[in-house]
Design an enzyme around this catalytic site. Structure first.
Site, PDB file in Angstrom:
ATOM      1  N   ASP A 101       0.841  -1.203   0.000  1.00  0.00           N
ATOM      2  CA  ASP A 101       0.000   0.000   0.000  1.00  0.00           C
ATOM      3  C   ASP A 101       0.873   1.248   0.000  1.00  0.00           C
ATOM      4  O   ASP A 101       1.455   1.607   1.029  1.00  0.00           O
ATOM      5  CB  ASP A 101      -0.914  -0.022   1.227  1.00  0.00           C
ATOM      6  CG  ASP A 101      -1.870   1.162   1.277  1.00  0.00           C
ATOM      7  OD1 ASP A 101      -1.890   1.946   0.319  1.00  0.00           O
ATOM      8  OD2 ASP A 101      -2.599   1.299   2.281  1.00  0.00           O
ATOM      9  N   ASP A 331      -1.562   5.354  -6.041  1.00  0.00           N
ATOM     10  CA  ASP A 331      -1.872   4.515  -4.889  1.00  0.00           C
ATOM     11  C   ASP A 331      -2.042   3.067  -5.335  1.00  0.00           C
ATOM     12  O   ASP A 331      -2.969   2.738  -6.070  1.00  0.00           O
ATOM     13  CB  ASP A 331      -3.152   5.010  -4.207  1.00  0.00           C
ATOM     14  CG  ASP A 331      -3.567   4.126  -3.042  1.00  0.00           C
ATOM     15  OD1 ASP A 331      -2.667   3.680  -2.293  1.00  0.00           O
ATOM     16  OD2 ASP A 331      -4.767   3.870  -2.874  1.00  0.00           O
TER      17      ASP A 331
END
Length: 458
Positions: A101, A331
């Site tokens: 992440d 992201d």
């Protein structure tokens, strides 16, 4: 959602499970065991990915918090939208699966034999692996982080006020308060540990990691690769890291993986990666006031063209404003790129204007949550206008059509970018992993830039 008070009590009741000695060894990275979600059809899967992408976008736009070598790891794609890696912690090492992440900075794993995960999805198969927790009492290097330890504030992203009335000895023994981390579609609660992280050819003692005892909607631990002090790149002092995102058609295929590469050299070796184009990371002027935005990697997106035609979007969504809102971030944990509605609508309208050879089918847009959708006879021969992104620094990239349209059985193709209820705060665009399939992406932290090139990931 978990209540903070009950979570704290639960965490504190588990403190007796930890022994406290310290040492370290090194072992190779291995394949992670993760859980799968059964989907009845491809439309249900797309709708799930739309829902998680929008939930992720809401979180990233309005995050909430509570008080000299290279290493390569396999990278796997999953039907719940994430890419996972394996990391090993403890003495002796315990190997666990983590979702990579780049939009968060905390590394945490499911922890203790009493770990609870509410509303976590599992495969309907009885042979599907269950969530594997880290067992602190089986590691001689597990140590609970103290309240006075500076790393306690790292995981809480704020200064922690320890009790002022305690004696010297009790102050030294006071533990870091339990944390609660909120994500777009779930949450996790636990306590901060100091552990030994093992990578191929590297052992890192005193690594800050979250020991989560209770989670909701989190199918695996999270490895935060963002800019914060607690992230994996920050704690390892990485000069750069890179990955190549496997095609989504290999979701949950344990035999197919691509690579995550960690560059641990402190100085630039002068080695160049062929054919990469670079764009500098952009500074958000308000990261000090909005510290939750400080973990993001902002990019300078100048414009977007469809079929060579410039899509006119409000510039406030492409670049962070003086108030810290707007701008584009990348992201890895967002599946479908999110675009603020005022910028998404001209992009969608331009596709509709240019795609005249295929009939639009709005009923599938209602089913999947994607749109616009078109009726196509053969995905192999379909002709859609090119989508090209132009970044600051002269870098531009033309996305393959399979990176911005999903082709579903029955001859349907849907644009894989999403929008939602308008929020004026937070990033205006979140570049998701679906758009970066089969791209080699390099985060050059040493030189504050992002590099990328199209590449068949394997």
């Amino acid at each position: 959602m978990v209540s903070v008070s009950s979570s704290w009590l639960y965490c504190l009741s588990l403190l007796s499970l930890f022994p406290f000695i310290s040492s370290s060894i090194t072992i190779p990275l291995q394949y992670p065991q993760t859980n799968q979600i059964p989907f009845q059809d491809q439309y249900q899967k797309l709708n799930h990915l739309v829902t998680t992408s929008l939930a992720r976008a809401r979180h990233l736009k309005n995050p909430q918090t509570t008080p000299a070598a290279t290493t390569t790891a396999p990278l796997f794609s999953h039907s719940y939208g994430g890419y996972s890696i394996s990391l090993s912690f403890g003495t002796p090492p315990q190997t666990l699966s983590f979702i990579m992440d780049t939009g968060s900075d905390v590394v945490w794993f499911p922890c203790t034999s009493r770990y609870l995960c509410k509303h976590c999805s599992f495969s309907s198969s009885s042979s599907s692996p269950r969530i594997q927790p880290f067992i602190p009492k089986e590691s001689s290097s597990s140590k609970i982080i103290g309240c006075k330890n500076p790393k306690c504030s790292w995981i809480h992203q704020s200064n922690i006020n320890c009790d002022q009335d305690c004696s010297v000895n009790s102050c030294l023994n006071q533990t870091c308060p339990p944390y609660m981390i909120l994500y777009g579609s779930g949450t996790t609660v636990g306590i901060a540990l100091s552990e030994t992280l093992h990578l191929h050819g590297l052992s890192k003692p005193n690594f800050l990691v979250g020991c989560s005892v209770l989670s909701s909607h989190q199918p695996a631990g999270i490895a935060g690769f963002g800019r914060g002090l607690s992230s994996l790149p920050s704690q390892l002092g990485l000069g750069k890291f890179s990955y190549c995102l496997l095609s989504r058609r290999f979701d949950d295929d344990t035999k197919k993986s691509s690579s995550l590469v960690l560059d641990i050299e402190q100085l630039d070796s002068g080695k160049k990666t062929n054919a990469l184009v670079y764009t500098p990371f952009v500074k958000n002027p308000k990261v000090e006031d909005k510290s939750s935005f400080s973990v993001y990697y902002y990019l300078g997106l100048r414009r977007i063209t469809i079929g060579g035609h410039h899509v006119k979007m409000p510039y406030k969504y492409l670049s962070p404003g003086e108030d810290g809102n707007g701008g584009v971030i990348i992201d890895s944990a967002t599946t479908f790129t999110f675009i603020a509605r005022e910028a998404f609508e001209p992009l969608s309208d331009e596709f509709i204007r240019q795609i005249t050879d295929y009939k639009r089918i709005k009923e599938f847009e209602d089913v999947t949550g994607l749109g616009p959708c078109f009726n196509v006879s053969d995905a192999k021969t379909v002709s859609f206008p090119e989508l090209r992104l132009y970044f600051k620094g002269g870098a531009d990239v033309a996305l393959p059509v399979e990176n911005y349209f999903a082709f579903v059985g029955g001859g349907v193709a849907c644009l894989t970018m999403v929008t939602g209820p308008e929020r004026v705060d937070g990033p205006g665009m979140i570049l998701g992993s679906f758009q970066m399939q089969n791209f080699y992406v390099e985060y050059d932290l040493r030189n504050e830039r992002l590099g990328f090139k199209q590449e068949k990931c394997k």
